[in-house]
Scaffold this motif. Structure first.
Motif, short mmCIF file in Angstrom:
data_model
loop_
_atom_site.label_atom_id
_atom_site.label_comp_id
_atom_site.label_asym_id
_atom_site.label_seq_id
_atom_site.Cartn_x
_atom_site.Cartn_y
_atom_site.Cartn_z
N ARG A 1 0.81 -1.21 0.00
CA ARG A 1 0.00 0.00 0.00
C ARG A 1 0.85 1.27 0.00
O ARG A 1 0.41 2.33 0.44
N PHE B 1 -0.85 3.81 -2.23
CA PHE B 1 -2.06 4.29 -1.56
C PHE B 1 -1.70 5.37 -0.54
O PHE B 1 -2.37 6.41 -0.46
N ARG B 2 -0.65 5.13 0.24
CA ARG B 2 -0.23 6.10 1.26
C ARG B 2 0.36 7.37 0.64
O ARG B 2 0.58 8.35 1.35
N ASN B 3 0.63 7.34 -0.66
CA ASN B 3 1.22 8.50 -1.35
C ASN B 3 0.30 9.02 -2.44
O ASN B 3 0.74 9.38 -3.53
N GLY B 4 -0.98 9.04 -2.15
CA GLY B 4 -1.96 9.62 -3.07
C GLY B 4 -2.12 8.88 -4.38
O GLY B 4 -2.48 9.47 -5.40
N GLY B 5 -1.84 7.57 -4.39
CA GLY B 5 -2.01 6.77 -5.59
C GLY B 5 -0.79 6.72 -6.49
O GLY B 5 -0.82 6.08 -7.53
N THR B 6 0.28 7.38 -6.09
CA THR B 6 1.51 7.39 -6.89
C THR B 6 2.59 6.60 -6.16
O THR B 6 2.82 6.80 -4.97
#
Length: 132
Positions: free
Chosen positions: A62, A65-70
Motif C-alpha cells: 500500500r 495508496f499512502r502516497n496519493g495513488g503514486t
C-alpha cells in the motif's frame, strides 16, 4: 550484394533472442524480496511483524495508496539503499548486496538514473504488488 527479404526475419529474431533484457522484471525482484525482505514484511509484503524499538514492519503493498495513488520510486529506493536514513532510530537494515553489480537506467521523476540491477528489480517487484 543483395540481402534476400526472407533472410532478414530469422536474423532479427535470432538477434532479439540473444539481446539481454535490460530492465529487470518483477519476478526477478520477487526472488530478492523473498531472500531479503520477507522475514520482516511477510511473504506477500503485507507487513505487520513487530520489530525492534516498538515499530511494526509496514505494509509494502500500500505504498502508492499512502502516497496519493503514486508509487514514489525515489523515496522507495532511498529507503531500501539507506541513503535517505542516517538516523539511529531506523530499524530497517541496509542491504549492501543490492547496491552491487551492473546498473540499469531507471526513470526516476523523468531522469534516467543508473541503478544497481538488484535494486531496480526489487523496485519493479514492489511496484507490481501495489493494491488500491
Amino acid at each position: 550484394m543483395r540481402i534476400l527479404p526472407w533472410c532478414i526475419a530469422p536474423a532479427v529474431t535470432l538477434f532479439a533472442a540473444c539481446a539481454p533484457d535490460i530492465m529487470p522484471q518483477p519476478d526477478e525482484g520477487a526472488a530478492l524480496f523473498a531472500e531479503n525482505c520477507s522475514v520482516c514484511h511477510g511473504p506477500r509484503g503485507e507487513g505487520g511483524k513487530q520489530l525492534a524499538r516498538g515499530k511494526v514492519a509496514p505494509d509494502l503493498t500500500r505504498i502508492a495508496f499512502r502516497n496519493g495513488g503514486t508509487f514514489p520510486q525515489a523515496q522507495v529506493l532511498s529507503q531500501i539503499d539507506g541513503y535517505g536514513r542516517g538516523k539511529a532510530k531506523d530499524v530497517m537494515p541496509a542491504f549492501g548486496s543490492l547496491l552491487e553489480g551492473e546498473t540499469v537506467p531507471v526513470d526516476i521523476d523523468g531522469t534516467l538514473t543508473p541503478t544497481p540491477r538488484p535494486l531496480a528489480a526489487l523496485l519493479a517487484y514492489l511496484e507490481s504488488i501495489q493494491v488500491p
